[in-house]
Design a protein around this motif. Structure first.
Motif, PDB file in Angstrom:
ATOM      1  N   GLY A  79       1.456  -1.638   0.364  1.00  0.00           N
ATOM      2  CA  GLY A  79       0.222  -0.205  -0.151  1.00  0.00           C
ATOM      3  C   GLY A  79       0.899   1.582   0.189  1.00  0.00           C
ATOM      4  N   HIS A  80       0.446   3.100  -0.802  1.00  0.00           N
ATOM      5  CA  HIS A  80       0.916   3.664  -0.716  1.00  0.00           C
ATOM      6  C   HIS A  80       0.025   4.703  -0.279  1.00  0.00           C
ATOM      7  N   ARG A  81      -0.821   4.487   0.190  1.00  0.00           N
ATOM      8  CA  ARG A  81      -2.075   5.772   0.803  1.00  0.00           C
ATOM      9  C   ARG A  81      -1.273   6.633   1.697  1.00  0.00           C
ATOM     10  N   PRO A  82      -1.022   7.814   1.751  1.00  0.00           N
ATOM     11  CA  PRO A  82      -0.604   8.411   2.614  1.00  0.00           C
ATOM     12  C   PRO A  82      -1.057   8.378   3.708  1.00  0.00           C
ATOM     13  N   LEU A  83      -0.494   8.025   5.149  1.00  0.00           N
ATOM     14  CA  LEU A  83      -1.110   7.916   6.811  1.00  0.00           C
ATOM     15  C   LEU A  83      -1.552   8.917   7.762  1.00  0.00           C
ATOM     16  N   GLU A  84      -2.915   9.142   7.687  1.00  0.00           N
ATOM     17  CA  GLU A  84      -2.793  10.318   8.984  1.00  0.00           C
ATOM     18  C   GLU A  84      -2.392   9.793  10.194  1.00  0.00           C
ATOM     19  N   ARG A  85      -1.537  10.132  11.118  1.00  0.00           N
ATOM     20  CA  ARG A  85      -1.655   9.333  11.990  1.00  0.00           C
ATOM     21  C   ARG A  85      -2.698  10.302  13.325  1.00  0.00           C
ATOM     22  N   THR A  86      -3.229   9.902  13.773  1.00  0.00           N
ATOM     23  CA  THR A  86      -4.307  10.440  14.777  1.00  0.00           C
ATOM     24  C   THR A  86      -2.600  10.611  16.081  1.00  0.00           C
ATOM     25  N   PRO A  87      -2.667  11.475  16.990  1.00  0.00           N
ATOM     26  CA  PRO A  87      -2.335  11.903  18.266  1.00  0.00           C
ATOM     27  C   PRO A  87      -2.351  10.969  19.251  1.00  0.00           C
ATOM     28  N   ARG A  88      -1.367  10.655  19.830  1.00  0.00           N
ATOM     29  CA  ARG A  88      -2.083   9.480  20.455  1.00  0.00           C
ATOM     30  C   ARG A  88      -2.276  10.033  21.604  1.00  0.00           C
ATOM     31  N   GLU A  89      -2.167  11.046  22.081  1.00  0.00           N
ATOM     32  CA  GLU A  89      -2.755  12.125  23.508  1.00  0.00           C
ATOM     33  C   GLU A  89      -3.713  12.064  23.880  1.00  0.00           C
ATOM     34  N   PRO A  90      -4.508  11.661  24.808  1.00  0.00           N
ATOM     35  CA  PRO A  90      -6.137  11.665  25.735  1.00  0.00           C
ATOM     36  C   PRO A  90      -6.394  12.843  25.435  1.00  0.00           C
ATOM     37  N   LEU A  91      -7.653  12.390  24.955  1.00  0.00           N
ATOM     38  CA  LEU A  91      -8.438  14.442  25.917  1.00  0.00           C
ATOM     39  C   LEU A  91      -8.999  14.317  26.490  1.00  0.00           C
ATOM     40  N   PHE A  92     -10.053  12.920  26.968  1.00  0.00           N
ATOM     41  CA  PHE A  92     -10.590  12.595  28.576  1.00  0.00           C
ATOM     42  C   PHE A  92      -9.967  12.903  29.607  1.00  0.00           C
ATOM     43  N   HIS A  93      -8.921  12.068  29.971  1.00  0.00           N
ATOM     44  CA  HIS A  93      -8.302  11.927  30.517  1.00  0.00           C
ATOM     45  C   HIS A  93      -6.546  12.014  30.707  1.00  0.00           C
ATOM     46  N   GLY A  94      -5.666  12.053  31.366  1.00  0.00           N
ATOM     47  CA  GLY A  94      -4.734  12.300  32.024  1.00  0.00           C
ATOM     48  C   GLY A  94      -4.092  13.425  31.839  1.00  0.00           C
ATOM     49  N   LYS A  95      -3.126  14.577  31.442  1.00  0.00           N
ATOM     50  CA  LYS A  95      -2.694  15.373  31.190  1.00  0.00           C
ATOM     51  C   LYS A  95      -3.372  15.769  29.761  1.00  0.00           C
ATOM     52  N   GLY A  96      -3.436  14.912  28.880  1.00  0.00           N
ATOM     53  CA  GLY A  96      -4.475  15.935  27.989  1.00  0.00           C
ATOM     54  C   GLY A  96      -6.135  16.471  28.716  1.00  0.00           C
ATOM     55  N   CYS A  97      -7.007  16.159  29.684  1.00  0.00           N
ATOM     56  CA  CYS A  97      -7.636  16.384  30.031  1.00  0.00           C
ATOM     57  C   CYS A  97      -7.515  17.628  30.626  1.00  0.00           C
ATOM     58  N   ARG A  98      -6.782  18.207  30.906  1.00  0.00           N
ATOM     59  CA  ARG A  98      -6.046  19.182  31.803  1.00  0.00           C
ATOM     60  C   ARG A  98      -6.318  20.563  30.382  1.00  0.00           C
ATOM     61  N   LEU A  99      -5.912  20.010  29.225  1.00  0.00           N
ATOM     62  CA  LEU A  99      -6.162  21.573  28.370  1.00  0.00           C
ATOM     63  C   LEU A  99      -7.750  21.592  28.040  1.00  0.00           C
ATOM     64  N   VAL A 100      -8.619  20.071  28.146  1.00  0.00           N
ATOM     65  CA  VAL A 100     -10.347  20.216  27.856  1.00  0.00           C
ATOM     66  C   VAL A 100     -10.325  21.092  28.693  1.00  0.00           C
ATOM     67  N   ARG A 101     -10.302  21.288  30.513  1.00  0.00           N
ATOM     68  CA  ARG A 101     -10.958  22.632  31.238  1.00  0.00           C
ATOM     69  C   ARG A 101     -10.239  23.555  31.602  1.00  0.00           C
ATOM     70  N   VAL A 102      -9.219  23.798  30.545  1.00  0.00           N
ATOM     71  CA  VAL A 102      -9.179  25.205  31.122  1.00  0.00           C
ATOM     72  C   VAL A 102      -9.721  25.435  29.545  1.00  0.00           C
ATOM     73  N   LEU A 103      -9.278  24.543  28.064  1.00  0.00           N
ATOM     74  CA  LEU A 103     -10.037  25.269  27.014  1.00  0.00           C
ATOM     75  C   LEU A 103     -12.207  25.517  27.629  1.00  0.00           C
ATOM     76  N   LEU A 104     -12.609  24.803  27.955  1.00  0.00           N
ATOM     77  CA  LEU A 104     -13.542  25.310  28.074  1.00  0.00           C
ATOM     78  C   LEU A 104     -14.198  25.953  29.291  1.00  0.00           C
ATOM     79  N   GLN A 105     -13.087  26.484  30.214  1.00  0.00           N
ATOM     80  CA  GLN A 105     -13.410  27.282  31.487  1.00  0.00           C
ATOM     81  C   GLN A 105     -13.286  28.811  30.428  1.00  0.00           C
ATOM     82  N   SER A 106     -12.710  28.783  28.794  1.00  0.00           N
ATOM     83  CA  SER A 106     -12.661  30.259  28.590  1.00  0.00           C
ATOM     84  C   SER A 106     -12.842  29.650  26.934  1.00  0.00           C
TER      85      SER A 106
END
Length: 385
Positions: free
Chosen positions: A143-170
């Motif tokens: 196969g030769h289709r370009p691959l878009e890798r989804t970032p592995r950082e979590p959104l709704f738990h771990g440190k990733g959720c810190r950014l979610v809380r900050v964004l929702l607050q502002s």
């Protein structure tokens, strides 16, 4: 077999790779194998490769990334599961169906493809690579289709959720990645990965030069609720003889005087006009020893449980985008921010889900209005003439 994140399997079937001409892959039945430990279960699929003149039953396992060292161990696990499935589905009136083991990954290297061919393990990757050799069938396509890798950082738990809380607050504020990383005490690369994922999933808009801001705050909050990723890693129930504001205030002050940090959640974090249902429990996030809290609130280890002591995941036990970020100051003490409170109620079960919906509606009503288009340009009101 460890199939990798569940979202990879979902992405594979939602956005399947191109297959060789005349080849179809049909999903038939999911197979769930319980696992020991916190990872819950492994997911496989019974499927069928449909060719112009034949059908090949396969057992799909998911592994991303897939390294050469993984191929042999995954083949053994697939073979073991295949034998168990054959015994489970055995019909004395017919021969058992033989399912060919097949691995699904994101991007297979040449060495992985060669090893799968040598070990007679089928292979599919998201770039369109396809290998299958069984009976009179032999297909090998790189196969030769370009691959878009989804970032592995979590959104709704771990440190990733810190950014979610900050964004929702502002929700109307524009943030640079540098500012988000500093606000949440995460590295620049980590904040970049989380922001990239939020951008890919349509929750934020913008770019590095203009900064990022939320595109749809309510959708982000609802996705957090539906993710079933609780902030609390433990939730211990007690019976509280009294939950009056006076007692809550006195108990919180006592904990603070002992150097024990805490913040109210669940019914203890509601303002009087926010309560939509009755019978929901009180609660507190505790960062410290349990026994002083039991004593301060007069908690009893008996049912019915009307008070819960929650312990947050380590990444959330902070002011930097965690449970102590943007606390609401109530007459009896500090409480978690409204988005976090909605998530906690949703996770509490019972009528807590109804209370969570009311809080989401209230959150939506507090959002500032804007006449900006999504690309940042202001809407122009044209003269109808």
């Amino acid at each position: 077999m460890s199939p990798g994140p569940t979202h990879f399997r979902e992405e594979f079937w939602r956005n399947p790779p191109p297959l060789p001409r005349g080849v179809k892959l049909v999903q038939q039945e999911a197979v769930v194998v319980p696992r020991v430990g916190p990872r819950g279960a492994s997911l496989y699929d019974l499927a069928e490769v449909q060719l112009p003149e034949s059908r090949v039953p396969v057992l799909l396992g998911y592994r991303a990334p897939l390294f050469p060292a993984d191929v042999l161990s995954q083949r053994e696990k697939l073979s073991t599961l295949r034998e168990q499935l054959q015994r489970r589905d055995a019909d004395p009136r017919s021969l058992p169906a033989f399912r060919h083991p097949m691995l699904v990954t994101d991007s297979a290297s040449a060495s992985v493809i060669d090893l799968c061919e040598r070990e007679e393990v089928g292979l599919i990757d998201m770039r369109g690579t396809f290998f299958l050799r069984t009976g009179s069938t032999f297909i090998r396509v790189q196969g030769h289709r370009p691959l878009e890798r989804t970032p592995r950082e979590p959104l709704f738990h771990g440190k990733g959720c810190r950014l979610v809380r900050v964004l929702l607050q502002s929700p109307n504020q524009r943030w640079t990645i540098r500012a988000l990383s500093e606000q949440t005490q995460t590295s620049y690369s980590y904040a970049h990965g989380v922001t990239t994922r939020l951008l890919k999933e349509g929750f934020v808009e913008g770019g590095r030069s203009a900064g990022f801001r939320l595109r749809d705050p309510v959708s982000l909050l609802r996705s957090w609720l539906m993710s079933d990723k609780p902030t609390a890693i433990t939730r211990e129930g007690f019976n509280a003889p009294s939950t009056t504001p006076e007692l809550l205030k006195k108990a919180h002050a006592l904990l603070t005087s002992q150097g024990i940090r805490s913040t109210f959640t669940l019914a203890s974090a509601l303002r009087s006009d926010e309560r939509a249902v009755s019978g929901v429990p009180h609660g507190i996030y505790l960062s410290g020893s349990l026994e002083p809290a039991v004593s301060a609130f007069g908690l009893r280890r008996m049912t019915p449980h009307n008070f819960f002591v929650l312990r947050s995941e380590p990444a959330a036990e902070t002011d930097a985008g965690g449970i102590y970020h943007a606390q609401r100051l109530l007459p009896h003490g500090p409480a978690v921010a409204l988005p976090q409170l909605a998530v906690d109620f949703h996770q509490s079960g019972g009528r807590g889900t109804e209370q969570a919906e009311e809080l989401v509606r209230r959150f939506a009503r507090t959002l500032p209005l804007s006449d900006e288009l999504h690309d940042g340009r202001r809407a122009i009101r044209r003269d109808p003439r």
